[in-house]
Design an enzyme around this catalytic site. Structure first.
Site, mmCIF file in Angstrom:
data_model
loop_
_atom_site.group_PDB
_atom_site.id
_atom_site.type_symbol
_atom_site.label_atom_id
_atom_site.label_comp_id
_atom_site.label_asym_id
_atom_site.label_seq_id
_atom_site.Cartn_x
_atom_site.Cartn_y
_atom_site.Cartn_z
ATOM 1 N N TYR A 1 21.758 6.648 -8.045
ATOM 2 C CA TYR A 1 20.859 7.632 -8.650
ATOM 3 C C TYR A 1 21.411 8.262 -9.933
ATOM 4 O O TYR A 1 21.059 9.385 -10.283
ATOM 5 C CB TYR A 1 20.473 8.695 -7.618
ATOM 6 N N ASP B 1 26.432 0.465 -5.727
ATOM 7 C CA ASP B 1 25.075 0.083 -5.309
ATOM 8 C C ASP B 1 24.601 -1.125 -6.119
ATOM 9 O O ASP B 1 25.383 -1.801 -6.798
ATOM 10 C CB ASP B 1 24.135 1.305 -5.454
ATOM 11 N N ASP B 2 23.323 -1.386 -6.057
ATOM 12 C CA ASP B 2 22.642 -2.492 -6.730
ATOM 13 C C ASP B 2 23.071 -2.613 -8.204
ATOM 14 O O ASP B 2 23.099 -1.609 -8.912
ATOM 15 C CB ASP B 2 21.133 -2.185 -6.626
ATOM 16 N N LYS C 1 26.345 -0.764 2.931
ATOM 17 C CA LYS C 1 24.946 -0.321 2.931
ATOM 18 C C LYS C 1 24.061 -1.553 2.802
ATOM 19 O O LYS C 1 24.063 -2.209 1.760
ATOM 20 C CB LYS C 1 24.707 0.625 1.742
ATOM 21 N N ASP D 1 20.339 -3.084 2.702
ATOM 22 C CA ASP D 1 19.074 -2.519 2.258
ATOM 23 C C ASP D 1 17.925 -3.532 2.394
ATOM 24 O O ASP D 1 18.162 -4.726 2.548
ATOM 25 C CB ASP D 1 19.261 -2.115 0.787
ATOM 26 N N CYS E 1 19.243 0.589 5.577
ATOM 27 C CA CYS E 1 18.308 1.238 4.654
ATOM 28 C C CYS E 1 17.071 0.348 4.525
ATOM 29 O O CYS E 1 17.174 -0.874 4.628
ATOM 30 C CB CYS E 1 19.009 1.421 3.307
ATOM 31 N N ARG F 1 19.197 5.350 6.787
ATOM 32 C CA ARG F 1 18.363 6.140 5.879
ATOM 33 C C ARG F 1 17.080 6.433 6.617
ATOM 34 O O ARG F 1 16.441 5.534 7.142
ATOM 35 C CB ARG F 1 18.079 5.327 4.623
ATOM 36 N N ASP G 1 13.465 7.039 -1.014
ATOM 37 C CA ASP G 1 14.465 7.389 -2.026
ATOM 38 C C ASP G 1 14.192 8.758 -2.643
ATOM 39 O O ASP G 1 13.042 9.120 -2.873
ATOM 40 C CB ASP G 1 14.427 6.375 -3.181
HETATM 41 C C1 9PG Z 1 18.725 -0.326 -5.009
HETATM 42 C C2 9PG Z 1 18.014 0.781 -4.265
HETATM 43 C C3 9PG Z 1 18.982 1.838 -3.688
HETATM 44 C C4 9PG Z 1 18.195 2.813 -2.831
HETATM 45 C C5 9PG Z 1 17.441 2.063 -1.764
HETATM 46 C C6 9PG Z 1 16.515 1.040 -2.397
HETATM 47 O O1 9PG Z 1 9.549 0.172 -3.467
HETATM 48 N N1 9PG Z 1 10.473 -0.155 -4.228
HETATM 49 O O2 9PG Z 1 10.282 -0.839 -5.284
HETATM 50 C C7 9PG Z 1 11.801 0.282 -3.936
HETATM 51 C C8 9PG Z 1 12.836 -0.028 -4.798
HETATM 52 C C9 9PG Z 1 14.100 0.434 -4.540
HETATM 53 C C10 9PG Z 1 14.334 1.184 -3.399
HETATM 54 C C11 9PG Z 1 13.311 1.493 -2.546
HETATM 55 C C12 9PG Z 1 12.034 1.037 -2.802
HETATM 56 O O3 9PG Z 1 15.569 1.710 -3.168
HETATM 57 O O4 9PG Z 1 16.713 2.925 -0.958
HETATM 58 O O5 9PG Z 1 19.083 3.736 -2.242
HETATM 59 O O6 9PG Z 1 19.993 1.226 -2.937
HETATM 60 O O7 9PG Z 1 17.270 0.155 -3.232
HETATM 61 O O8 9PG Z 1 17.830 -1.260 -5.527
#
Ligand code: 9PG
Length: 536
Positions: free
Chosen positions: A173, A202-203, A308, A310, A351, A366, A370
């Site tokens: 973030y 993270d990503d 983590k 996801d 997550c 989680r 977000d």
């Molecule tokens: C990394 C992120 C972070 C975050 C996660 C997750 O709907 N969407 O397009 C969408 C994109 C990203 C997302 C959730 C929903 O966040 O929760 O903490 O790790 O991936 O890409």
């Protein structure tokens, strides 16, 4: 119909057989129903996975969030257009005198709805043994009823292994996908005097979704990155989305048979992100399980201890699997292989995860969507009716409604903010989120120290070191060291739009479901991110 006797209340119920338990009854039956003695004043909608909405609201069906192309990654797509108030595994209604009636499944692949004055539950899959189709029924004060339910789930599914949660710095973030070796090093150096236990990458480090190796921004490789973190005296954390695959990945090219297909033989959509269509791995395929276990062992061998994982919902989407078992059972099978390969000494955060099927296999979960450095997106709430997109209000709303999971798993509300830079959040909004994290006993931030003033750095340190005395006062109300915190103002849902907003909403929703629009938004996002790095 038989009668369930509670203190001062009788409930007519239909089921195969029943036993009594602490705080209520256990019913068995693929289908079950409870006749409400009064009309429901509110319904507890319980969404499928981390990001899906959980909230007490009017006993009416919730609108389908838009754009619908994102439904598979935000809600249970099987129930996107369900006509009645409904939820995954459980449902509850509010009754006069402050009591609630809860119907909660004790096994996976189950659903609850409110229909014709009854709470009705069913198990989705014929392959589930009738004796395994169990339900808990509780009536009484909300906190007590949910607690009895959580105790029973713990007996069947298990608990977190780690004793307490860590204090985490997470890269998402602040820099989002714009992370690279030099900027992370600068951030880690800046955090030297802050009491974090984990620095989590993270990503943005990987070649691609499905290709989990360091990309060109991390030329020294992942082991070296973990070593650098460990050299600061913290544990190294890493993000992956192991159950997802995008068309540009090598798995998609080389192992098409590993992907989840539907009955017609087409690929099942897992949503759209990173400018690409998302697909899912079939976690009942033996080759997929071997690949997942190898991947987890590789990440551990690099030196990462906080993992983590996801977008995990992908493994539980409806589809035709290599082994024809129920979808959540298939997901849980995959997750057990992952947990086993990670080892008991890894700290495992799930997550975007289907809630019940992840319990007992992870340390933390989680429990909301977000956060973002904004309170709420007017486009997403007013036009798209979407309570799952990034923003503090959406995150707070669902997280508060999932605190009943605390006896089972460390509850991650997502990160909190201290910065006044790069955000439109007010001090009150930031404090509210910090209070929520203290209640969750899960503390994380993404703020680089370089973005904080001296006072903000002191506030971050105080937040990380202090553990306030938390007491539950009532739904959405807590005291922290005797200070009352009320989350009720975050609970309202967008009003039904009037004709002009409704029209604008349909157009925006349609546009948002076009891959070209999403690709364009992804490009624009990337361009603005590059500027962020220069701010360190
Ligand atoms: C990394 C992120 C972070 C975050 C996660 C997750 O709907 N969407 O397009 C969408 C994109 C990203 C997302 C959730 C929903 O966040 O929760 O903490 O790790 O991936 O890409």
């Amino acid at each position: 119909m038989s009668i369930l006797q509670f203190e001062n209340q009788q409930i007519n119920a239909a089921f195969d057989n029943l036993t009594t338990t602490n705080g209520g009854y256990i019913l068995r039956g693929r289908n079950t129903s409870l006749k409400l003695p009064f009309s429901a004043q509110a319904y507890f909608h319980h969404g499928w996975q981390s990001w899906s909405l959980a909230v007490w609201s009017k006993p009416e069906a919730l609108p389908t969030p838009r754009p619908t192309i994102l439904n598979p990654m935000q809600i249970d797509p099987l129930y996107a257009k369900h006509p009645n108030p409904n939820g995954s595994w459980l449902g509850a209604v509010e009754m006069p005198r402050g009591n609630i009636l809860l119907l909660g499944a004790l096994n996976l692949d189950s659903h609850v709805q409110l229909r014709d004055g009854s709470l009705q539950g069913w198990y989705e899959d014929e392959s589930i043994e009738p004796s395994a189709c169990e339900w808990f029924v509780g009536f009484g004060p909300e906190e007590k009823v949910f607690n009895s339910y959580a105790q029973l789930l713990g007996k069947r599914l298990g608990h977190a292994r780690a004793a307490t949660a860590y204090r985490v710095w997470c890269s998402w973030y602040s820099l989002y996908t714009a992370i690279d070796e030099p900027s992370l090093q600068t951030i880690f150096d800046g955090l030297q005097n802050q009491p974090f236990d984990v620095l989590q990458v993270d990503d943005g480090w990987q070649i691609g979704i499905g290709d989990w190796q360091a990309n060109a921004k991390f030329p020294s490789g992942m082991k070296s990155l973990a070593d650098r973190i460990k050299a600061t005296g913290r544990k190294a954390g890493l993000w992956l989305a192991p159950l997802l695959v995008v068309p540009s990945s090598s798995i998609y090219r080389d192992h098409h048979d590993w992907l989840l297909h539907n009955d017609q033989g087409q690929l099942v959509s897992a949503g759209f992100n990173w400018g690409e269509q998302l697909y899912a791995l079939d976690t009942t395929h033996p080759a997929v399980l071997t690949w997942l276990a190898d991947l987890m062992r590789r990440v551990r061998a690099w030196g990462f201890e906080y993992i983590k994982l996801d977008f995990l919902y992908a493994g539980a989407l409806p589809g035709k699997r290599y082994t024809p078992i129920a979808r959540e059972a298939a997901y849980r099978g995959g997750l057990s292989v992952i947990r086993e390969a990670l080892g008991d000494d890894a700290y495992f955060l799930t997550c975007g995860a289907p809630i019940l099927p992840s319990i007992g296999l992870c340390d933390a979960m989680r429990i909301g969507p977000d956060v973002a450095a904004i309170w709420e997106s007017a486009r997403d709430s007013l036009l798209l009716n979407n309570p799952t997109t990034p923003g503090l209000k959406n995150a707070i709303r669902t997280t508060i409604n999932r605190l009943w999971l605390a006896p089972l798993v460390h509850t991650d509300p997502d990160v909190v903010f201290f910065r006044s830079d790069e955000t439109s959040l007010t001090p009150e909004q930031k404090t509210l989120m910090q209070d929520l994290a203290q209640i969750c006993k899960f503390k994380a931030t993404s703020d680089p120290a370089q973005w904080l003033t001296k006072t903000e750095r002191d506030n971050l340190r105080a937040f990380l070191t202090h553990q306030p005395k938390v007491e539950y006062v009532g739904r959405y109300k807590y005291t922290l060291d005797e200070r009352l915190v009320d989350f009720s103002p975050s609970m309202d849902l967008p009003k039904h739009p009037t004709w002009f907003l409704a029209l604008l909403g349909s157009i925006t929703g349609w546009l948002g479901s076009q891959p070209i629009t999403l690709k364009l938004l992804d490009k624009m996002g990337k361009n603005s991110l590059d500027k962020l790095k220069n701010r360190l």
